[in-house]
Design a protein around this motif. Structure first.
Motif, mmCIF file in Angstrom:
data_model
loop_
_atom_site.group_PDB
_atom_site.id
_atom_site.type_symbol
_atom_site.label_atom_id
_atom_site.label_comp_id
_atom_site.label_asym_id
_atom_site.label_seq_id
_atom_site.Cartn_x
_atom_site.Cartn_y
_atom_site.Cartn_z
ATOM 1 N N PHE A 24 0.920 -1.191 -0.025
ATOM 2 C CA PHE A 24 0.103 0.124 0.043
ATOM 3 C C PHE A 24 0.780 1.225 -0.061
ATOM 4 N N SER A 25 1.026 2.093 -1.061
ATOM 5 C CA SER A 25 1.671 3.169 -1.439
ATOM 6 C C SER A 25 0.820 4.168 -1.307
ATOM 7 N N THR A 26 1.167 5.458 -0.403
ATOM 8 C CA THR A 26 0.345 6.527 -0.302
ATOM 9 C C THR A 26 1.007 7.788 -0.464
ATOM 10 N N ARG A 94 -10.163 7.932 1.354
ATOM 11 C CA ARG A 94 -10.342 8.304 0.080
ATOM 12 C C ARG A 94 -10.932 9.832 0.365
ATOM 13 N N TYR A 98 -5.843 10.624 1.792
ATOM 14 C CA TYR A 98 -4.874 10.416 0.774
ATOM 15 C C TYR A 98 -5.030 11.172 -0.363
ATOM 16 N N SER A 100 -3.390 10.530 -3.089
ATOM 17 C CA SER A 100 -3.267 9.226 -3.935
ATOM 18 C C SER A 100 -2.791 7.979 -3.159
ATOM 19 N N TYR A 101 -3.131 6.757 -3.844
ATOM 20 C CA TYR A 101 -2.509 5.615 -3.181
ATOM 21 C C TYR A 101 -2.540 4.693 -4.329
ATOM 22 N N THR A 102 -1.733 3.681 -4.120
ATOM 23 C CA THR A 102 -2.048 2.299 -4.993
ATOM 24 C C THR A 102 -1.796 1.194 -4.189
ATOM 25 N N LEU A 103 -2.552 -0.066 -4.332
ATOM 26 C CA LEU A 103 -2.684 -1.364 -3.773
ATOM 27 C C LEU A 103 -2.080 -2.182 -4.668
ATOM 28 N N HIS A 104 -1.105 -3.040 -4.563
ATOM 29 C CA HIS A 104 -0.697 -4.221 -5.257
ATOM 30 C C HIS A 104 -0.868 -5.486 -4.278
#
Length: 126
Positions: A24-26, A94, A98, A100-104
């Motif tokens: 989880f990158s934010t 949201r 944040y 922005s964020y990405t979840l992998h």
């Protein structure tokens, strides 16, 4: 998640694969009202999920935050993803916290570790 400056400086130990990792990158917004309390609650809550293995977190001076959470299997990860309080925190994140964020999510197929002699190591849980 919560006050990482007080956490032991050691990565989560290596586990016997396979297991899952959620990255989880934010980048956060300026207004973080209520974030620390919610973050601490989520850290406590995820530890109650059977199959939760641990979490690593890093924050750059420029504001990029990366949290990696480890789960024994897909069911544990799904339980965390769908947990009611966690879903509410996601919605608030949201809306407020944040930029922005990405979840992998990845299945770990290989895992190893190293600790220099004489350095305390945080043992793998789970």
């Amino acid at each position: 998640m919560s006050d990482h400056s007080q956490a032991p400086v050691a990565p989560v130990g290596a586990y016997e694969p396979p297991y899952y990792a959620a990255f989880f990158s934010t980048v956060r917004t300026q207004d973080q009202s209520g974030y620390s309390e919610t973050d601490a609650r989520m850290e406590d809550l995820v530890q109650e999920v059977p199959g939760y293995l641990g979490m690593d977190h890093a924050q750059t001076p420029g504001g990029l935050g990366i949290t990696v959470s480890y789960f024994r299997d897909a069911d544990a990860l799904t339980q965390w993803r769908t947990e009611v309080e966690h879903r509410a925190a996601q919605q608030r994140g949201r809306a407020e916290w944040y930029q922005s964020y990405t979840l992998h999510v990845a299945k770990v197929e290989r895992s190893s570790g190293f600790t220099r002699a004489g350095v305390p190591w945080r043992p793998a849980a789970g």
